[in-house]
Design a protein around this motif. Sequence first.
Motif, short mmCIF file in Angstrom:
data_model
loop_
_atom_site.label_atom_id
_atom_site.label_comp_id
_atom_site.label_asym_id
_atom_site.label_seq_id
_atom_site.Cartn_x
_atom_site.Cartn_y
_atom_site.Cartn_z
N GLY A 122 -32.91 -19.86 43.07
CA GLY A 122 -32.14 -19.19 44.39
C GLY A 122 -32.11 -17.63 44.58
N TRP A 123 -32.57 -17.36 42.91
CA TRP A 123 -32.25 -15.97 43.04
C TRP A 123 -34.15 -15.77 43.05
CZ3 TRP A 123 -29.71 -12.33 42.92
CH2 TRP A 123 -28.19 -12.13 43.02
N ILE A 124 -35.29 -16.57 42.91
CA ILE A 124 -36.47 -16.51 42.81
C ILE A 124 -36.98 -16.35 44.86
CG2 ILE A 124 -38.97 -17.37 42.81
CD1 ILE A 124 -37.77 -18.64 39.42
N LEU A 125 -36.03 -17.10 45.50
CA LEU A 125 -36.75 -17.01 46.54
C LEU A 125 -35.95 -15.81 47.57
CD1 LEU A 125 -35.13 -20.94 47.92
CD2 LEU A 125 -37.13 -19.66 47.40
N LEU A 126 -34.93 -15.27 46.28
CA LEU A 126 -34.76 -13.99 47.13
C LEU A 126 -34.92 -12.71 47.29
CD1 LEU A 126 -30.65 -13.81 47.08
CD2 LEU A 126 -31.71 -14.11 49.23
N LEU A 127 -36.18 -12.44 45.39
CA LEU A 127 -36.30 -11.57 45.01
C LEU A 127 -37.75 -11.41 45.06
CD1 LEU A 127 -33.35 -10.57 42.37
CD2 LEU A 127 -33.60 -9.84 44.52
N ARG A 128 -38.19 -12.73 44.92
CA ARG A 128 -40.00 -12.76 45.12
C ARG A 128 -40.53 -11.70 45.94
NH1 ARG A 128 -41.93 -19.02 46.67
NH2 ARG A 128 -40.76 -18.75 48.80
N GLU A 129 -42.01 -11.53 45.61
CA GLU A 129 -42.76 -10.90 46.76
C GLU A 129 -42.75 -11.55 48.01
OE1 GLU A 129 -47.43 -8.72 46.75
OE2 GLU A 129 -46.55 -10.45 45.75
N THR A 130 -42.45 -12.35 48.70
CA THR A 130 -42.66 -12.77 50.04
C THR A 130 -41.06 -13.67 50.28
OG1 THR A 130 -43.31 -15.32 49.16
CG2 THR A 130 -44.98 -13.24 49.60
N GLY A 131 -40.19 -13.15 49.39
CA GLY A 131 -38.93 -13.33 49.46
C GLY A 131 -37.98 -12.59 50.67
N VAL A 132 -36.63 -13.02 50.55
CA VAL A 132 -35.35 -12.50 51.92
C VAL A 132 -35.84 -10.94 51.19
CG1 VAL A 132 -34.06 -12.67 53.17
CG2 VAL A 132 -34.45 -15.09 51.82
N VAL A 133 -35.92 -10.85 50.51
CA VAL A 133 -35.59 -9.11 50.45
C VAL A 133 -36.22 -8.40 50.70
CG1 VAL A 133 -34.54 -7.06 48.62
CG2 VAL A 133 -33.29 -9.84 48.18
N SER A 134 -37.14 -8.53 50.23
CA SER A 134 -38.91 -8.22 50.37
C SER A 134 -39.30 -8.18 52.14
CB SER A 134 -40.43 -8.82 49.63
OG SER A 134 -40.98 -7.85 49.92
N SER A 135 -39.20 -8.61 52.57
CA SER A 135 -39.23 -9.18 54.03
C SER A 135 -38.36 -8.81 55.05
CB SER A 135 -38.98 -10.62 54.40
OG SER A 135 -40.19 -11.63 53.20
N THR A 136 -36.96 -8.31 54.64
CA THR A 136 -35.96 -7.60 54.90
C THR A 136 -36.22 -6.55 54.71
OG1 THR A 136 -34.25 -9.43 54.55
CG2 THR A 136 -34.11 -7.35 55.08
#
Length: 289
Positions: A122-136
Amino acid sequence: MNQADFKRLSLILLFMPFALWILLLIILPHIGMGVLALREKVGPRVYEFGFGNFIDFAMEPIYWNILFRTGSMSLLVTALALIAGFPIAYYIAKIAGRRSRGALFLVCLIPLWVSDLIRAFGWILLLRETGVVSSTLLWLGLVDAPVEMLYNDITVVIGLVYTVILFMIVPLVSTLDGMDNAMIEAGYNLGGNGWTVLRRIIVPYAMPGIISGCIIVFMLTAGSYLTPILLGGKNSSWFTETIYEQFITRYNWESGAAFGFLLLAFTSFVVWLGLKLSGQTLAGTVARN
């Protein structure tokens, strides 16, 4: 059978599952690991007893560095879990109503409904380069390019704090719940401000819960494997990874067992030192909660 014999038999039957669990899953495996750690390989399928595996650890500086790095990072996670968990525990124990406490505890328990592996991904999906945080951040125009937030110490610490914070909150709530509100009111009536009441009344009273929570969190963090590996990648350098490498990659079970005992001894020493410095005892902290 008289009443005394019946009570004795009931007590034995009550503690039998616990005793078997301790014997079969803790004592006997540790004895086997201890024997394995003292075996030195002197030839193909030829072993003799000695301390060679422990000497190999002592002679390799990189093992010392990884062990002390794991200890220091675990202490940091413990401190952050205490800082984040204490206000939550205080609110649940002293401010929230009786009806809302169950709901708040349920919210705290939600992360434990899934395994460490799922939480880490879950943290990987949030913080990876194409994840939620980076996209936001890209969508808001705050950055010009995707940002990779994984595979560093900060990510590992965040993931570990998220994983273990409940084990800090529970003993704190248990301790603070037994605190009489009149003690806090007396502190304010005597002219103390919020900081003084916290420092002179609340924290000393909650010290057994603080120590027991810190012990549990520190031991769980130092022994963690999945979260540091998945969130830290090759830069994690966690001692459990070194133990895994000895067992699985090098198939050196003797050294892996020795390293496991060294990690246990190191964390036990840190816990003992923390108890001495705080003036607490194990019976007065963990046993009380």
